[in-house]
Design an enzyme around this catalytic site. Structure first.
Site, short mmCIF file in Angstrom:
data_model
loop_
_atom_site.label_atom_id
_atom_site.label_comp_id
_atom_site.label_asym_id
_atom_site.label_seq_id
_atom_site.Cartn_x
_atom_site.Cartn_y
_atom_site.Cartn_z
N HIS A 57 112.92 63.27 86.36
CA HIS A 57 111.79 62.27 87.26
C HIS A 57 111.95 62.26 88.55
O HIS A 57 112.63 61.90 89.62
CB HIS A 57 112.23 60.60 86.37
CG HIS A 57 111.25 60.00 85.45
ND1 HIS A 57 112.36 59.73 84.21
CD2 HIS A 57 110.40 61.22 84.06
CE1 HIS A 57 111.71 59.68 83.32
NE2 HIS A 57 110.58 60.22 83.32
N HIS A 70 119.88 63.57 87.38
CA HIS A 70 120.81 63.79 85.43
C HIS A 70 118.89 64.50 85.20
O HIS A 70 117.85 64.41 85.73
CB HIS A 70 120.25 62.08 85.15
CG HIS A 70 119.21 61.52 85.81
ND1 HIS A 70 119.77 60.97 86.35
CD2 HIS A 70 117.97 60.72 84.52
CE1 HIS A 70 118.16 60.64 86.63
NE2 HIS A 70 117.74 59.50 85.72
N TYR A 105 117.45 56.06 88.40
CA TYR A 105 118.74 55.59 88.89
C TYR A 105 118.80 57.22 89.76
O TYR A 105 118.80 58.60 89.92
CB TYR A 105 120.54 55.75 88.17
CG TYR A 105 120.13 56.51 87.07
CD1 TYR A 105 121.11 57.57 87.58
CD2 TYR A 105 119.18 56.15 86.11
CE1 TYR A 105 121.57 57.99 86.03
CE2 TYR A 105 120.11 56.92 85.39
CZ TYR A 105 120.54 57.82 84.88
OH TYR A 105 121.43 58.58 83.93
#
Length: 318
Positions: A248, A257, A253
């Site tokens: 993303h 990841h 955050y």
């Protein structure tokens, strides 16, 4: 004597505050009062609430989501265990209010407690705006904003350090440079493969987002792609060709990841304004080492986000 009494009173007040600040009963929402509905999506049967627990001033955010129909239990849903109340009858068409067996009528809930105003803003209904972030805008506005963000990363580090959710980890490569943990996203119930959603969180600290990636990270990215897809194939019988594997941007955050979702599942943020396929990212970096340091990237912001406010203050929105 007065000093002793004062200490006893202070100790009593301290204990009282500690009790009031303790987490709510994990087996129910006893004492929870709804203050307002932050957001509702009738299409996905999702609602987000803000409230407080009795005797505590800390904010709580509660996400409620209807569970999928369990395929193995459809026979029970369409049996005399489900009661029907007719609401409409017109020729061959009928509609009913259906009350299923108790064990098949649940919903999924996520509790954020204690929540901050940032969590409230994140889940509130609000207008969205598109930003085309040039490298110069990233350095001038985006980077200072994310560096000053006080969103806690503690929950991420708890996972990596096995302090929380250790039993949910599907696989792990412990290598400090190219390793990661793979575990189900909180949005997935872990049962319905068609809505499969896992997250790979890298062990290496200091990589905030897509913008930081370069040739030195290729072993890490290729490792995530290979081991992540192989693990999902072995454990869930979902082939690599049936997976979206992506970053993303902006991420929710700032610890690197990767998202793994089934093609049949329309996960939040899988659209072109936010998702960047991992294989494309690898290919772009192999073509040009500093590709993501020089590319303009588009993303959406919500009006309550600090990033939107910072761009507005700098005259981006006119």
């Amino acid at each position: 004597m007065a000093s002793t009494v004062k200490k006893m009173c202070d100790s009593s007040d301290s204990k009282k505050r500690k009790i009031e600040d303790s987490p709510p009963d994990s087996k129910s929402f006893k004492g929870f009062s709804i203050e307002r509905v932050l957001r509702e999506d009738q299409r996905t049967k999702f609602v987000c609430l803000e409230g407080k627990f009795k005797g505590n001033e800390d904010l709580a955010v509660v996400l409620l989501e209807k569970e999928h129909f369990p395929t193995q239990s459809l026979g029970r849903l369409l049996s005399n265990e489900t009661t029907l109340k007719e609401t409409l009858k017109n020729d061959i068409y009928s509609t009913y209010e259906a009350t299923p067996p108790t064990d098949l009528s649940g919903f999924k809930t996520t509790l954020i407690y204690p929540a901050t105003q940032k969590h409230v803003d994140k889940y509130s209904e609000q207008d969205h705006y598109i930003i085309r972030e040039t490298p110069a805008l990233y350095e001038k506005i985006t980077l200072p904003c994310l560096e000053s963000s006080n969103f806690s990363m503690k929950w991420v580090y708890n996972i990596l350090d096995k302090k929380s959710e250790a039993d949910r980890i599907v696989m792990e490569d412990p290598d400090p440079d190219s390793g990661f943990v793979l575990l189900p996203d909180m949005k997935w119930d872990g049962k319905d493969v068609d809505s499969l959603y896992l997250i790979a969180i890298v062990h290496r600290h200091g990589i905030k987002s897509l913008r930081d990636l370069g040739q030195q990270h290729l072993p890490l990215l290729k490792n995530i792609l290979e081991k992540g897809t192989n693990t999902i194939q072995e454990k869930y019988s979902v082939a690599k060709s049936q997976l979206r594997v992506y970053f993303h941007y902006q991420p929710s955050y700032y610890h690197l990841h990767v998202h793994f979702t089934h093609l049949r599942f329309e996960a939040p943020g899988f659209d072109a304004l936010r998702a960047h396929l991992l294989e494309d990212v690898i290919d772009n970096i192999e073509t040009c080492n500093d590709f993501y340091q020089n590319k303009s990237l588009m993303f959406t912001v919500r009006e309550n986000q600090q990033l939107y406010k910072d761009y507005k203050e700098n005259g981006y929105f006119k």
